[in-house]
Design an enzyme around this catalytic site. Structure first.
Site, PDB file in Angstrom:
ATOM      1  N   TYR A  87      -3.465 -21.770  11.629  1.00 10.63           N
ATOM      2  CA  TYR A  87      -3.853 -22.168  10.264  1.00 10.63           C
ATOM      3  C   TYR A  87      -3.058 -23.394   9.818  1.00 10.63           C
ATOM      4  CZ  TYR A  87      -7.146 -18.551   8.809  1.00 10.63           C
ATOM      5  OH  TYR A  87      -8.263 -17.769   8.660  1.00 10.63           O
TER       6      TYR A  87
ATOM      7  N   TYR B 238       2.573  -3.077  17.426  1.00  6.35           N
ATOM      8  CA  TYR B 238       3.510  -3.796  16.559  1.00  6.35           C
ATOM      9  C   TYR B 238       3.844  -5.166  17.141  1.00  6.35           C
ATOM     10  CZ  TYR B 238       7.775  -4.744  13.833  1.00  6.35           C
ATOM     11  OH  TYR B 238       8.735  -5.302  13.020  1.00  6.35           O
TER      12      TYR B 238
ATOM     13  N   ASN C  66       0.826  -1.223   0.000  1.00  3.89           N
ATOM     14  CA  ASN C  66       0.000   0.000   0.000  1.00  3.89           C
ATOM     15  C   ASN C  66       0.858   1.270   0.000  1.00  3.89           C
ATOM     16  OD1 ASN C  66       1.008   0.106   2.549  1.00  3.89           O
ATOM     17  ND2 ASN C  66      -0.950   0.359   3.598  1.00  3.89           N
TER      18      ASN C  66
ATOM     19  N   ALA D 191       6.853 -12.823   8.218  1.00  2.00           N
ATOM     20  CA  ALA D 191       7.915 -12.010   8.825  1.00  2.00           C
ATOM     21  C   ALA D 191       7.500 -11.647  10.238  1.00  2.00           C
ATOM     22  CB  ALA D 191       8.157 -10.744   8.019  1.00  2.00           C
TER      23      ALA D 191
ATOM     24  N   LYS E 244      -3.576  -3.747  12.275  1.00  3.18           N
ATOM     25  CA  LYS E 244      -4.389  -4.506  11.323  1.00  3.18           C
ATOM     26  C   LYS E 244      -3.526  -5.284  10.320  1.00  3.18           C
ATOM     27  CE  LYS E 244      -8.660  -1.797  11.478  1.00  3.18           C
ATOM     28  NZ  LYS E 244      -9.557  -0.921  10.703  1.00  3.18           N
TER      29      LYS E 244
ATOM     30  N   ASP F 123      -3.961  -2.686   0.325  1.00  2.36           N
ATOM     31  CA  ASP F 123      -3.722  -2.758   1.755  1.00  2.36           C
ATOM     32  C   ASP F 123      -4.107  -4.159   2.236  1.00  2.36           C
ATOM     33  OD1 ASP F 123      -4.042  -2.460   4.653  1.00  2.36           O
ATOM     34  OD2 ASP F 123      -3.815  -0.317   4.247  1.00  2.36           O
TER      35      ASP F 123
HETATM   36  N1  LIG Z   1      14.226  -4.139   9.062  1.00  6.11           N
HETATM   37  C1  LIG Z   1      14.263  -4.748  10.222  1.00  6.11           C
HETATM   38  O1  LIG Z   1      15.213  -4.568  10.969  1.00  6.11           O
HETATM   39  C2  LIG Z   1      13.166  -5.701  10.627  1.00  6.11           C
HETATM   40  C3  LIG Z   1      13.308  -6.355  11.864  1.00  6.11           C
HETATM   41  C4  LIG Z   1      12.302  -7.223  12.268  1.00  6.11           C
HETATM   42  C5  LIG Z   1      11.217  -7.474  11.450  1.00  6.11           C
HETATM   43  N2  LIG Z   1      11.108  -6.831  10.261  1.00  6.11           N
HETATM   44  C6  LIG Z   1       9.913  -7.111   9.478  1.00  6.11           C
HETATM   45  O2  LIG Z   1      10.206  -7.182   8.097  1.00  6.11           O
HETATM   46  C7  LIG Z   1       9.139  -6.612   7.355  1.00  6.11           C
HETATM   47  C8  LIG Z   1       9.671  -5.544   6.432  1.00  6.11           C
HETATM   48  O3  LIG Z   1      10.287  -4.510   7.189  1.00  6.11           O
HETATM   49  P1  LIG Z   1      11.156  -3.361   6.530  1.00  6.11           P
HETATM   50  O4  LIG Z   1      12.245  -3.038   7.471  1.00  6.11           O
HETATM   51  O5  LIG Z   1      11.505  -3.713   5.147  1.00  6.11           O
HETATM   52  O6  LIG Z   1      10.124  -2.142   6.590  1.00  6.11           O
HETATM   53  P2  LIG Z   1       9.477  -1.264   5.415  1.00  6.11           P
HETATM   54  O7  LIG Z   1       8.616  -0.255   6.066  1.00  6.11           O
HETATM   55  O8  LIG Z   1      10.546  -0.763   4.508  1.00  6.11           O
HETATM   56  O9  LIG Z   1       8.622  -2.329   4.620  1.00  6.11           O
HETATM   57  C9  LIG Z   1       7.277  -2.643   4.944  1.00  6.11           C
HETATM   58  C10 LIG Z   1       6.451  -2.558   3.675  1.00  6.11           C
HETATM   59  O10 LIG Z   1       5.110  -2.935   3.979  1.00  6.11           O
HETATM   60  C11 LIG Z   1       4.237  -1.990   3.378  1.00  6.11           C
HETATM   61  N3  LIG Z   1       3.012  -1.958   4.183  1.00  6.11           N
HETATM   62  C12 LIG Z   1       2.853  -1.502   5.452  1.00  6.11           C
HETATM   63  N4  LIG Z   1       1.592  -1.658   5.864  1.00  6.11           N
HETATM   64  C13 LIG Z   1       0.920  -2.245   4.835  1.00  6.11           C
HETATM   65  C14 LIG Z   1      -0.412  -2.648   4.647  1.00  6.11           C
HETATM   66  N5  LIG Z   1      -1.326  -2.489   5.613  1.00  6.11           N
HETATM   67  N6  LIG Z   1      -0.772  -3.199   3.456  1.00  6.11           N
HETATM   68  C15 LIG Z   1       0.139  -3.349   2.458  1.00  6.11           C
HETATM   69  N7  LIG Z   1       1.441  -2.975   2.581  1.00  6.11           N
HETATM   70  C16 LIG Z   1       1.822  -2.431   3.761  1.00  6.11           C
HETATM   71  C17 LIG Z   1       4.988  -0.683   3.396  1.00  6.11           C
HETATM   72  O11 LIG Z   1       4.498   0.266   2.456  1.00  6.11           O
HETATM   73  C18 LIG Z   1       6.409  -1.140   3.091  1.00  6.11           C
HETATM   74  O12 LIG Z   1       6.669  -1.176   1.698  1.00  6.11           O
HETATM   75  C19 LIG Z   1       8.116  -6.091   8.359  1.00  6.11           C
HETATM   76  O13 LIG Z   1       7.091  -7.054   8.512  1.00  6.11           O
HETATM   77  C20 LIG Z   1       8.896  -5.985   9.635  1.00  6.11           C
HETATM   78  O14 LIG Z   1       8.093  -6.171  10.765  1.00  6.11           O
HETATM   79  C21 LIG Z   1      12.067  -5.952   9.835  1.00  6.11           C
END
Ligand SMILES: NC(=O)c1ccc[n+]([C@@H]2O[C@H](COP(=O)([O-])OP(=O)(O)OC[C@H]3O[C@@H](n4cnc5c(N)ncnc54)[C@H](O)[C@@H]3O)[C@@H](O)[C@H]2O)c1
Length: 309
Positions: free
Chosen positions: A159, A145, A32, A114, A91, A56
């Site tokens: 699931y 979160y 999104n 993730a 959500k 989303d």
């Molecule tokens: N980077 C880290 O250190 C880290 C650590 C632990 C977990 N994670 C997990 O890895 C995943 C990616 O993290 P990231 O660091 O790349 O962050 P990021 O914010 O760059 O990537 C998250 C992506 O999800 C999209 N998004 C958010 N809410 C959404 C929704 N409701 N519907 C559709 N798209 C949505 C955002 O636009 C973004 O492109 C996340 O789930 C995060 O919890 C990352």
């Protein structure tokens, strides 16, 4: 394989998409664009086997193509980003996980969630291994979160048991590298931007708290190793080398040749004192371990941040 990646335009997933593209998979990137950016994956989008859908995950997901594998990564991920978007984050982790699990059931697809080291909360043991249940404030300022991610794990396990889905969970620890957002308050980019601009480097607390940082390609290699394995379980993926926040700041000042000084501010609520993954399970069962030295990963990240400023 036909692979769906939610959060596909984000920092970690853009690198994941690059790696899966190189392995000749067909990709649907669903996002999104809340915290992600199409620019992160622009170079892939002119290939006919990569498709982008703006959507989303809290809304019902309709996809006409066959799907073999789903990565559910959509979620704001930094404290600033998820506290600015608290309900969407809640959500994405809850309804978004149910929606994507439902899609996996309909498409008969394998599934990888993730999750995060934040499900361990402010841990009472170090390092944290997968069988540690965590120490989480269920209604604190980070709960939209970390509790949503804990629910997402419960939903994935439920699931899997109920519908016999093949599911995997990766608990990602602090990951850094090119394509991180520069303004979402993550410590590595914060320090690099401040150092490159010659501004004071802000340390929350006294800087003695530790973190362990994994370079994004190492993290992605671990996630792909899990995807390609037969193990339908939970795995920590991160770098176990611990460094204090003060040491990180000094390293970044050195690598950027900066004159910045360190200043201290109050520690935010529920900020963990220590985070360090126990990765012995991934080492043994996935034959994976991080390879990139912090200095090398930081240098690549500094180059990228400079190109963006
Ligand atoms: N980077 C880290 O250190 C880290 C650590 C632990 C977990 N994670 C997990 O890895 C995943 C990616 O993290 P990231 O660091 O790349 O962050 P990021 O914010 O760059 O990537 C998250 C992506 O999800 C999209 N998004 C958010 N809410 C959404 C929704 N409701 N519907 C559709 N798209 C949505 C955002 O636009 C973004 O492109 C996340 O789930 C995060 O919890 C990352």
């Amino acid at each position: 394989m036909n692979i769906l990646i939610t959060g596909g335009a984000g920092f970690v997933c853009s690198h994941l998409a690059d790696t899966l593209f190189d392995k000749k998979h067909d990709l649907i990137l669903l996002d999104n664009l809340l915290t992600g950016n199409k620019k992160n994956v622009e170079h892939l989008l002119n290939h006919k086997n990569v498709k982008f859908i703006k959507h989303d995950v809290q809304d019902h997901i309709e996809i006409s193509e066959e799907i073999d594998f789903i990565f559910h990564f959509a979620s704001a991920a930094s404290p600033i980003a998820y506290q600015e978007n608290p309900v969407n984050t809640l959500k994405a982790g809850s309804i978004g996980t149910i929606n994507t699990l439902g899609l996996a059931k309909v498409k008969n697809a394998d599934y990888l969630l993730a999750s995060t080291s934040e499900i361990y909360g402010d841990p009472e043991i170090s390092p944290q291994s997968e069988d540690y249940w965590g120490n989480v404030n269920p209604n604190g300022e980070r709960s939209m979160y970390d509790e949503a991610k804990r629910f997402a794990e419960a939903a994935t396990a439920t699931y899997s048991r109920t519908y016999n889905l093949q599911t995997k969970i990766v608990r990602i620890f602090n990951t850094y590298g090119p394509r991180m957002q520069l303004n979402d308050g993550r410590v590595v980019t914060n320090f690099i931007v401040q150092a490159l601009n010659g501004k004071d480097i802000t340390i929350y607390g006294d800087g003695s708290q530790t973190r362990s940082f994994s370079y994004v390609q190492d993290t992605v290699n671990g996630i792909v190793a899990l995807m390609e394995s037969e193990h339908n379980e939970v795995f920590n993926i991160g770098n176990p080398i611990e460094i204090t926040i003060n040491e990180l700041a000094s390293k970044i000042i050195e690598l950027t040749n900066s004159n910045s000084k360190l200043i201290n501010k109050d520690l935010p609520q529920d900020d963990p004192k220590q985070r360090k993954p126990d990765i012995s399970k991934a080492k043994t069962l996935l034959n994976w371990e991080p390879k990139v030295r912090l200095e090398d990963g930081l240098t690549k990240t500094i180059d990228w941040v400079s190109s963006q400023l």
